[in-house]
Design an enzyme around this catalytic site. Structure first.
Site, mmCIF file in Angstrom:
data_model
loop_
_atom_site.group_PDB
_atom_site.id
_atom_site.type_symbol
_atom_site.label_atom_id
_atom_site.label_comp_id
_atom_site.label_asym_id
_atom_site.label_seq_id
_atom_site.Cartn_x
_atom_site.Cartn_y
_atom_site.Cartn_z
ATOM 1 C CB CYS A 147 -0.910 -0.017 1.223
ATOM 2 S SG CYS A 147 -1.989 1.418 1.297
ATOM 3 C CB CYS A 154 -4.372 13.567 2.783
ATOM 4 S SG CYS A 154 -5.606 13.444 1.470
ATOM 5 C CB CYS A 161 -9.260 9.597 6.599
ATOM 6 S SG CYS A 161 -7.607 9.140 6.052
HETATM 7 N N1 SAH Z 1 -7.212 9.425 -1.081
HETATM 8 C C1 SAH Z 1 -7.541 8.173 -1.671
HETATM 9 C C2 SAH Z 1 -6.646 7.031 -1.215
HETATM 10 C C3 SAH Z 1 -6.335 6.947 0.259
HETATM 11 S S1 SAH Z 1 -7.638 6.396 1.318
HETATM 12 C C4 SAH Z 1 -8.999 7.839 -1.449
HETATM 13 O O1 SAH Z 1 -9.664 8.576 -0.752
HETATM 14 O O2 SAH Z 1 -9.482 6.873 -2.015
HETATM 15 C C5 SAH Z 1 -7.796 4.695 0.986
HETATM 16 C C6 SAH Z 1 -9.122 4.093 1.438
HETATM 17 O O3 SAH Z 1 -9.194 4.060 2.875
HETATM 18 C C7 SAH Z 1 -10.329 4.902 0.976
HETATM 19 O O4 SAH Z 1 -11.282 4.064 0.398
HETATM 20 C C8 SAH Z 1 -10.851 5.502 2.263
HETATM 21 O O5 SAH Z 1 -12.225 5.742 2.192
HETATM 22 C C9 SAH Z 1 -10.482 4.445 3.263
HETATM 23 N N2 SAH Z 1 -10.443 4.916 4.647
HETATM 24 C C10 SAH Z 1 -10.087 6.122 5.081
HETATM 25 N N3 SAH Z 1 -10.170 6.198 6.438
HETATM 26 C C11 SAH Z 1 -10.590 4.987 6.858
HETATM 27 C C12 SAH Z 1 -10.854 4.431 8.137
HETATM 28 N N4 SAH Z 1 -10.683 5.129 9.259
HETATM 29 N N5 SAH Z 1 -11.281 3.155 8.194
HETATM 30 C C13 SAH Z 1 -11.425 2.420 7.064
HETATM 31 N N6 SAH Z 1 -11.165 2.888 5.842
HETATM 32 C C14 SAH Z 1 -10.767 4.165 5.726
#
Ligand code: SAH
Length: 388
Positions: A147, A154, A161
């Site tokens: 990953c 970000c 997140c």
């Molecule tokens: N910025 C991109 C990639 C990084 S996040 C995006 O938003 O897709 C990667 C994945 O993790 C995304 O699907 C996001 O929704 C998920 N994600 C973010 N925070 C999370 C959390 N606390 N628990 C589970 N998944 C999460």
């Protein structure tokens, strides 16, 4: 080392964050044309560029002394001029009880970023079209998923997140994106020829807000390191114009879209980016996306207890994705300090999945990986300590 050469870069800005002086010293990240220009500047024949390219990317040599086909005199000339390969250093490794490793990698300007190694993948992104369980038949292959981060921090500010709490520190250079994979493959002693390596660009950052550097890295990974784009998936929070650009790329990973909400009211609240590109625009881009033969779009949906995990939400998702060749990955929230949401009940997750499947939509519940070391989705915030 000081961060003097680098400035934070505003979101959407794909200009380099570091001054050219610092950047050009590192060979990692240069494509064959840029390497050719460089060797010619040093008065060397152009085939030296191919030798450097193969050594840096295919053989993953991290010291100039190891680039053996080059004459010692040229290697010395390069290093006397401050040139170096420039792979990131492994600052720390956190090892989960499930085998996941979270790497803290540091770059020349002192910034660090996180990259996660998941042996046996995460059962959600085989990357080659196979799903959880398929790997049973191919035991002689070692299968793992890396990953990868695309920005330090970000700017997108998704409310669930942990990376959002860092804010955007800066964009990453192509060499820093590729460097993460090189550092991890070297640390794990992986041979891509023999081992099945999947990449997911789902670490820190929003890849489509660092689009040019991200795509440059993809090309180096494919043409240099030798990884297959069909085993790579990039995830976006929904930067709609870049989804259209991405569809036009000749070499590209597969696309995942972080949906996470089933209507605009909810999505505006959970993912403020939705106020700029709402569900109609996002789903329009998804519908228009030129899928290749046997390719499917992935939608990710993070389930938050009593917020977006109801039967009604699942029904709305069915309507949103209707007619799109896709699968839906359901992710139970990975909790963290300062995250104002709770994990969903397992029953609700299964009920959600059942509604999607009942409507003929492939839906998978992703197994969390490395939660105990803050390596799971959404947990990358450079937590220096193991989670309790
Ligand atoms: N910025 C991109 C990639 C990084 S996040 C995006 O938003 O897709 C990667 C994945 O993790 C995304 O699907 C996001 O929704 C998920 N994600 C973010 N925070 C999370 C959390 N606390 N628990 C589970 N998944 C999460």
């Amino acid at each position: 080392m000081s961060g003097a050469g680098c400035q934070p870069v505003p979101p959407g800005n794909t200009e380099f964050g570091c001054n050219v002086e610092t950047r050009a010293k590192q060979l990692l990240g240069l494509d064959i044309q840029q390497l050719t220009d460089m060797v010619e500047d040093f008065g060397q024949p152009p085939y030296r560029a191919r030798q450097l390219f193969d050594a840096i990317y295919r053989r993953r040599v991290i010291q100039l002394e190891g680039v053996t086909p080059l004459p010692a005199s040229f290697r010395k000339l390069l290093s006397d001029n401050g040139r170096e390969v420039g792979a990131p250093d492994v600052e720390r490794r956190f090892v989960s009880s499930d085998g996941t490793v979270r790497y803290l990698l540091s770059f020349r300007d002192g910034q660090s970023v996180e990259t996660v190694w998941m042996p046996e993948g995460d059962q959600g992104e085989a990357g080659d079209g196979s799903e959880a369980g398929d790997e049973e038949q191919s035991r002689e292959w070692r299968r793992a998923t890396i990953c990868v981060s695309s920005q330090v921090g970000c700017a997108v500010d998704c409310q669930f997140c942990m990376t959002a709490l860092l804010g955007l520190q800066r964009n990453m250079q192509p060499g820093e994106i590729v460097g993460q994979i090189i550092a991890v493959l070297n640390d794990q002693r992986v041979e891509p020829g023999n081992d099945r390596i999947n990449l997911v660009f789902m670490g820190q950052g929003e890849p489509f807000l660092n689009y040019e550097n991200f795509m440059a890295a993809v090309r180096l990974l494919v043409e240099g390191v030798g990884l297959s784009p069909s085993r790579m998936t990039v995830s976006t929070a929904g930067i709609v114009p870049r989804i259209y650009d991405f569809g036009q790329e000749r070499i590209r990973p597969k696309l995942a879209i972080s949906l996470n909400a089933s209507n605009d009211g909810l999505r505006d609240r959970l993912m403020p980016i939705n106020r700029k590109w709402n569900l109609e625009k996002l789903m329009g881009a998804a519908r228009d996306f030129p899928l290749r033969a046997r390719e499917r779009l992935t939608f990710e949906y993070v389930l938050l207890r009593d917020v977006n995990d109801a039967v009604q939400n699942a029904r709305e998702v069915v309507e949103l994705v209707r007619g799109i060749r896709c699968k839906v990955n359901l992710i139970a929230l990975n909790p963290g300090p300062d995250i104002p949401f709770e994990m969903p009940e397992e029953q609700r997750v299964l009920a959600f999945q059942e509604i999607l499947m009942g409507a003929g939509i492939a839906a998978f519940v992703r197994r969390p990986r490395g939660r105990d070391i803050y390596a799971a989705c959404g947990q990358l915030r450079k937590a220096a300590l193991k989670a309790p």
